[in-house]
Design a protein around this motif. Structure first.
Motif, PDB file in Angstrom:
ATOM      1  N   ILE A 107      21.447 124.639 -36.634  1.00 58.00           N
ATOM      2  CA  ILE A 107      21.147 124.218 -35.263  1.00 58.00           C
ATOM      3  C   ILE A 107      21.104 125.470 -34.407  1.00 58.00           C
ATOM      4  O   ILE A 107      22.036 126.279 -34.436  1.00 58.00           O
ATOM      5  CB  ILE A 107      22.241 123.284 -34.711  1.00 58.00           C
ATOM      6  N   GLU A 108      20.035 125.659 -33.676  1.00 56.32           N
ATOM      7  CA  GLU A 108      19.961 126.829 -32.817  1.00 56.32           C
ATOM      8  C   GLU A 108      19.307 126.469 -31.490  1.00 56.32           C
ATOM      9  O   GLU A 108      18.258 125.840 -31.456  1.00 56.32           O
ATOM     10  CB  GLU A 108      19.174 127.944 -33.501  1.00 56.32           C
ATOM     11  N   ALA A 109      19.947 126.883 -30.418  1.00 54.07           N
ATOM     12  CA  ALA A 109      19.372 126.671 -29.088  1.00 54.07           C
ATOM     13  C   ALA A 109      19.358 128.007 -28.370  1.00 54.07           C
ATOM     14  O   ALA A 109      20.311 128.782 -28.472  1.00 54.07           O
ATOM     15  CB  ALA A 109      20.206 125.657 -28.310  1.00 54.07           C
ATOM     16  N   LEU A 140      18.479 126.926 -23.565  1.00 57.36           N
ATOM     17  CA  LEU A 140      18.155 125.502 -23.429  1.00 57.36           C
ATOM     18  C   LEU A 140      18.528 124.989 -22.031  1.00 57.36           C
ATOM     19  O   LEU A 140      19.661 125.110 -21.594  1.00 57.36           O
ATOM     20  CB  LEU A 140      18.913 124.717 -24.495  1.00 57.36           C
ATOM     21  N   THR A 151      23.043 117.585 -23.894  1.00 56.66           N
ATOM     22  CA  THR A 151      22.807 118.539 -24.973  1.00 56.66           C
ATOM     23  C   THR A 151      22.558 117.809 -26.295  1.00 56.66           C
ATOM     24  O   THR A 151      21.627 118.134 -27.030  1.00 56.66           O
ATOM     25  CB  THR A 151      24.004 119.496 -25.150  1.00 56.66           C
ATOM     26  N   LEU A 154      19.319 117.920 -28.683  1.00 55.21           N
ATOM     27  CA  LEU A 154      19.369 118.327 -30.088  1.00 55.21           C
ATOM     28  C   LEU A 154      18.836 117.233 -31.013  1.00 55.21           C
ATOM     29  O   LEU A 154      18.298 117.521 -32.080  1.00 55.21           O
ATOM     30  CB  LEU A 154      20.806 118.691 -30.499  1.00 55.21           C
ATOM     31  N   ARG A 168      14.472 126.873 -26.034  1.00 54.47           N
ATOM     32  CA  ARG A 168      14.043 126.577 -27.381  1.00 54.47           C
ATOM     33  C   ARG A 168      15.154 125.882 -28.157  1.00 54.47           C
ATOM     34  O   ARG A 168      16.323 126.222 -27.997  1.00 54.47           O
ATOM     35  CB  ARG A 168      13.686 127.883 -28.096  1.00 54.47           C
ATOM     36  N   VAL A 169      14.804 124.905 -28.980  1.00 54.26           N
ATOM     37  CA  VAL A 169      15.775 124.278 -29.884  1.00 54.26           C
ATOM     38  C   VAL A 169      15.161 124.242 -31.271  1.00 54.26           C
ATOM     39  O   VAL A 169      13.988 123.898 -31.420  1.00 54.26           O
ATOM     40  CB  VAL A 169      16.054 122.798 -29.568  1.00 54.26           C
ATOM     41  N   THR A 170      15.964 124.540 -32.262  1.00 55.46           N
ATOM     42  CA  THR A 170      15.540 124.358 -33.637  1.00 55.46           C
ATOM     43  C   THR A 170      16.667 123.685 -34.395  1.00 55.46           C
ATOM     44  O   THR A 170      17.811 124.116 -34.326  1.00 55.46           O
ATOM     45  CB  THR A 170      15.234 125.719 -34.301  1.00 55.46           C
ATOM     46  N   THR A 224      11.497 121.666 -34.373  1.00 53.93           N
ATOM     47  CA  THR A 224      11.757 121.490 -32.951  1.00 53.93           C
ATOM     48  C   THR A 224      11.907 119.985 -32.716  1.00 53.93           C
ATOM     49  O   THR A 224      10.942 119.243 -32.860  1.00 53.93           O
ATOM     50  CB  THR A 224      10.593 122.036 -32.111  1.00 53.93           C
TER      51      THR A 224
END
Lengths: 244, 346
Positions: free
Chosen positions: B9-11, B14, B71, B75, B85-87, B92
């Protein structure tokens, strides 16, 4: 329970309209090309068809948006619109089957309903009915999306019911509407829900007229299909989910 | 945990703003809003950076309205961010909501994902179809969850008849049936009794340790955080204010301490005397919660407990002294109450 009430309410309306039209036709043989035999058939079937995608489909979808229950639907790997259409179809199958039996029983016993104009008309009626079902479900889907912005469902529900029942030709056949309203109703997609299938059923449209009606119906179906997809994306991007 | 692994999980930066209508009260306000709508920009989440590795368990905490749920919604892909950006799992989420949904499990403590009127067992079968699980996978996964969560007796019961504890167990099974690598838990223990809570934690710990499940948990329950999470991320006013181990929150923010003094006899003037004695100590504040008690809070960066005690012991008749060490709980509580302001995490 809700299903039975819905059907009951539909039939109360049918009886009221039946009485009204009975009085109207006692003076004259035909109104706007409809004989009393055809009109009886029209009233009963129109209400049966319009009740297919009922109140519940819209109220359920609007409810999930208003309360944020939609969260649950969105965390599943499902296309939102497909889910709503499937829900509409599911409810309609149950209500539709019960209505169908009632219509057949009441229709033959009380209303002396006319059979379809011809076997071809019967088959095309079925096709148009199915297309009309999807059109109505998509219209309700689109109206329900407005709930994302308004967060109020009661007004939307009433407006939607009223507009659909007039412009689809449920209340009166399109042919009997006054000039301007008739033009509007004939162009809009809502006629595809009730009016188009019934015109085919009664043999009111033949040859090129018939082809034109179906073309218009399917044209609108395609437009609504793409538009509803776009609108959902728009709604999804623009708005928030309610509740913590 | 493999520290070289890429984050699951990466933000980055955000951000989510909401537009909220501003209406003045009463009919007049409503009418005015109709003609001239006014909106306020509400910041729910602002510039959140988050990086969670596979197999981590992270507690996401903060006061109500701090941006936790927002959040989680970002997510899980059910909200579209304003920017940033969110991954998640390399996807995405809001662009691939459906695909993302296949690879995550979500439990909202306040909402069930079971169908209200149908037996729980049927709900599971439906979910198996929705996630398009092959028969074999479904049976294995279902069997394991039934076993671990002891659901056998509940399968024939419709969801509406379940107690909250039973429902939570069923919801957990429902969210893990498709074996997602990530599980989001949004305030999962709200309203659960002590023993149900303990079983819930035991189960999550098991899935985390034995199955390598990545867990992200929002909770107000410190027990959940202490027992389940190696790492705590704290959010306040939409910004991350702390990201690290729960135990380290004390060393980082625990500079506020207190000295409690018990007096020999009830003394009306004790507070005044204490304040006078502390006159020249910056950041030291005295209160008298009871006639025989005086409490002094102070900033350990500015002064020491020893200096304070020396000052106070000469000014007051003291029988007992207790020095209060800060705990993670007290720090979090004070943050929630808004009387402790964290500097922004780097």
């Amino acid at each position: 329970m809700t299903t039975l009430f819905n059907i009951l309410i539909t039939f109360i309306w049918v009886f009221i309209l039946y009485a009204l039209w009975d009085a109207a036709f006692s003076e004259t043989g035909a109104i706007a090309g409809y004989s009393w035999d055809e009109m009886r058939t029209y009233i009963l079937l129109a209400y049966g068809i319009n009740a297919l995608v009922g109140w519940r489909v819209a109220s359920q979808m609007m409810g999930t948006i208003r309360t944020g229950e939609i969260t649950r639907e969105l965390t599943r790997p499902l296309n939102y619109r497909s889910t709503q259409l499937a829900a509409a179809a599911g409810m309609s199958v149950v209500e539709g089957l019960i209505s169908l039996v009632l219509i057949l029983v009441l229709g033959t016993l009380l209303f002396d309903v006319q059979p379809p104009d011809s076997p071809v008309a019967a088959a095309l009626f079925a096709v148009a009915l199915l297309a009309g079902f999807v059109i109505k479900a998509l219209c309700i889907f689109l109206i329900s999306l407005l709930c994302f912005w308004t967060l109020n469902s009661v007004g939307l529900m009433w407006a939607q019911q009223a507009v659909i029942s007039v412009l689809s030709g449920t209340l009166i056949p399109l042919a009997m509407m006054p000039g301007a309203l008739r033009v509007v109703a004939e162009v809009l997609p809502l006629r595809g829900i009730v009016s188009t299938p019934l015109q085919i059923y009664l043999g009111k449209a033949q040859g090129w007229d018939l082809a034109g009606l179906l073309a218009l119906q399917f044209g609108w179906l395609a437009v609504l299909w793409f538009f509803s997809d776009w609108a959902w994306r728009k709604a999804f991007n623009a708005v928030e989910i309610q509740g913590g | 945990m493999d520290t070289n692994a890429a984050p699951i999980i990466e933000a980055k930066g955000l951000t989510k703003h909401f537009r909220r209508p501003v209406k003045e009260p009463g009919l007049k306000g409503a009418v005015r809003h109709l003609f001239r709508p006014a909106y306020a920009d509400v910041v729910a989440v602002e510039g959140v950076n988050l990086s969670i590795l596979p197999g981590e368990s992270v507690a996401y905490v903060g006061p109500n309205g701090a941006g936790k749920s927002t959040t989680v919604k970002l997510l899980t892909g059910i909200l579209v961010p304003t920017s940033g950006r969110v991954t998640v799992n390399g996807l995405t989420p809001f662009e691939n909501r459906v695909e993302n949904a296949r690879r995550i499990g979500v439990v909202f403590g306040q909402r069930t994902q079971l169908w209200w009127d149908i037996p729980v067992g049927e709900s599971f079968r439906l979910l198996g179809d929705i996630y398009e699980l092959p028969d074999e996978t479904y049976r294995a996964s279902f069997g394991e969850l039934i076993d671990v969560l002891d659901l056998e007796p509940l399968l024939r019961v419709p969801a509406r008849q379940l107690s909250l504890g039973q429902r939570m167990r069923c919801d957990l099974a429902a969210s893990l049936l498709h074996r997602p690598p990530i599980l989001y838990l949004d305030e999962p223990t709200i309203g659960l009794d002590v023993s149900v809570k303990a079983r819930f934690r035991e189960f999550i710990r098991y899935m985390h340790r034995e199955r390598g499940l990545t867990v992200m948990l929002t909770s107000h329950d410190l027990g959940d955080i202490e027992e389940l999470c190696d790492r705590m991320v704290m959010i306040d006013n939409g910004r991350i204010v702390y990201d690290g181990a729960l135990s380290e929150v004390t060393t980082r923010f625990g500079w506020e301490r207190a000295v409690h003094l018990t007096l020999t006899e009830p003394d009306e003037s004790a507070l005044e005397a204490a304040s006078r004695a502390l006159g020249n100590r910056p950041g030291a504040v005295a209160t008298q919660p009871e006639p025989t008690m005086v409490a002094v809070t102070f900033d350990s960066r500015e002064t020491t407990a020893g200096e304070l005690i020396r000052d106070l012991a000469t000014a007051l008749a003291v029988t007992d002294i207790r020095i209060e060490e800060p705990t993670a709980e007290s720090i979090i509580r004070r943050l929630y109450e808004g009387d402790l302001v964290f500097e922004q995490a780097e």
